[in-house]
Design an enzyme around this catalytic site. Sequence first.
Site, PDB file in Angstrom:
ATOM      1  N   GLU A   1      37.998  46.032  40.086  1.00 55.99           N
ATOM      2  CA  GLU A   1      38.696  44.893  40.712  1.00 55.99           C
ATOM      3  C   GLU A   1      39.126  45.361  42.096  1.00 55.99           C
ATOM      4  O   GLU A   1      40.079  46.132  42.213  1.00 55.99           O
ATOM      5  CB  GLU A   1      39.901  44.463  39.861  1.00 55.99           C
ATOM      6  CG  GLU A   1      39.559  44.016  38.453  1.00 55.99           C
ATOM      7  CD  GLU A   1      38.758  42.717  38.413  1.00 55.99           C
ATOM      8  OE1 GLU A   1      38.754  41.987  39.426  1.00 55.99           O
ATOM      9  OE2 GLU A   1      38.132  42.441  37.371  1.00 55.99           O
TER      10      GLU A   1
ATOM     11  N   CYS B   1      45.661  40.926  46.487  1.00 57.62           N
ATOM     12  CA  CYS B   1      44.213  40.818  46.727  1.00 57.62           C
ATOM     13  C   CYS B   1      43.794  39.373  46.953  1.00 57.62           C
ATOM     14  O   CYS B   1      42.731  39.112  47.492  1.00 57.62           O
ATOM     15  CB  CYS B   1      43.448  41.425  45.559  1.00 57.62           C
ATOM     16  SG  CYS B   1      43.925  40.692  43.989  1.00 57.62           S
TER      17      CYS B   1
END
Length: 468
Positions: free
Chosen positions: A229, A263
Amino acid sequence: MTVSNVVTSPVTGDVIAEISNATAEEVDAAVSRARDGAQVLGQLSAWKRAELLHATADAIERRREAILADHVLEHGKTLAETDGEISVAVRAIRSTAEDARRLEGRMPHLEDPDKRAYVQRAPLGIVGVITPWNAPVLVPFEYIAPALAVGNTVVWKPAESVPYASRHVASAIGEAGWPSDTVQVVEGGPSTGAALASNPSLDGLCFTGSSEVGDEIARHGSRRRLILELGGNGPTCVFADADIELAALRIVEGACFFSGQSCAATERVLVEAPAHDELVAAIVSQIANQRLGDPRHPDTTVGPVHLAAIVDKLRRHCGDATARGARILAGGRADQDAPTANYWQPTVIADVTPEMDVFSEESFGPIIPVARFSSEEEALNLAGLGGYGLSSAVFTSDLSRALHLADRLPASFVVVNNTSNYWETHLPWGGGPGTKSGTGRLGGDHALYELSTTKTTVVDFGSSQCID
Ligand code: NAD
């Protein structure tokens, strides 16, 4: 162990901890204990593991005040943001427990009438988990909860700059009553992470962090299940028919949440040319409502950024953008009167163009670069520049356009008429194929599938009958 990571509070500038790097031998020993632990954990039913997950969530709840006191100081996030992160982590653990109870297998028909087959989800074995500093209560549980739910043991390397949050998480797991050696913690920086990532005995490796380190991690072989990720540079596309005030509000929220250190943050704004001036004015007026300051103060909405390296990057992005013709309309520098250099003022940059670093790189700070587009096709092209593919947002009142654009945007998660940061813990989360944002999916039962494997058993009940 070697002492080498000094942790300085971005809030006060005080040294608050020192972290030793666990050596490769210590990592090996942890992995070997995890192998023994897997034998015990594998004997527990999914029901029992779900109970233990709920007990883990209870233990986090009990530690809420202590986490708030310790983590805000080590990280720089506000009290409200930290409290919210704890709540989301607790919900994620509980919902994983419920998903795990309901994880079902299949019984495919066979050609042979004297045989039956069942297909079930089986644990991978030992899973290595390496996590970043930006959400150090939530992100570890995005892996650890589903890994334990399906019966894996875990060796976890938390980020070296947030030892207090990580130790609270480890203690909560310890208090929940899991069998010994279910979760091993190896503290340290990149060298400890590299030792874990390269350990040949791992059956799965989960990493959340930067795209650059993710690429390194991916080089350690193909024998294990890999979840990466990684970074994002999510564009928010605003069309002239959108509710511009709403778009401005959500853009500012998306850029300032966690001081931009998410993010999925609003990293770039693309606006249809006729709405440019109105949107920029609305963003500048909204950003004036943000209060940069000590994150322990309840009125503060934006705390200092976590690392000096982020300040350097934000300064570089602003300098490069203005040198190439962009205009800084708010912020653009750190607060000179603050206790540390990390108090970066929420920033708006207009007239941004694709060749600027702020457009193509992940800034990871409270900074809103705005660029124009003149057609849907141009918006799509601009959205794809930079090579990331995590989250995006679209603001328009035309539902048909919103849905068509959502299908075509190079992102695996698209939010219409809200911030690109919007997420619920059971929704699939991860990078788009072929992008710098990683591979694999977290969230709800998606993580349970990623962290387990398919096991098929065939039973022959015809040949076992007695033959006279
Ligand atoms: P980072 O890559 O610097 O570090 C992440 C972790 O990897 C830390 O624990 C670090 O010690 C370790 N590490 C560093 N070098 C290593 C190496 N060579 N081998 C093994 N481990 C190593 O990232 P960061 O600065 O902690 O986190 C910020 C990044 O994380 C941003 O890019 C952000 O977008 C990303 N992120 C992504 C998601 C997501 O869900 N996609 C979520 C949160 C953060």
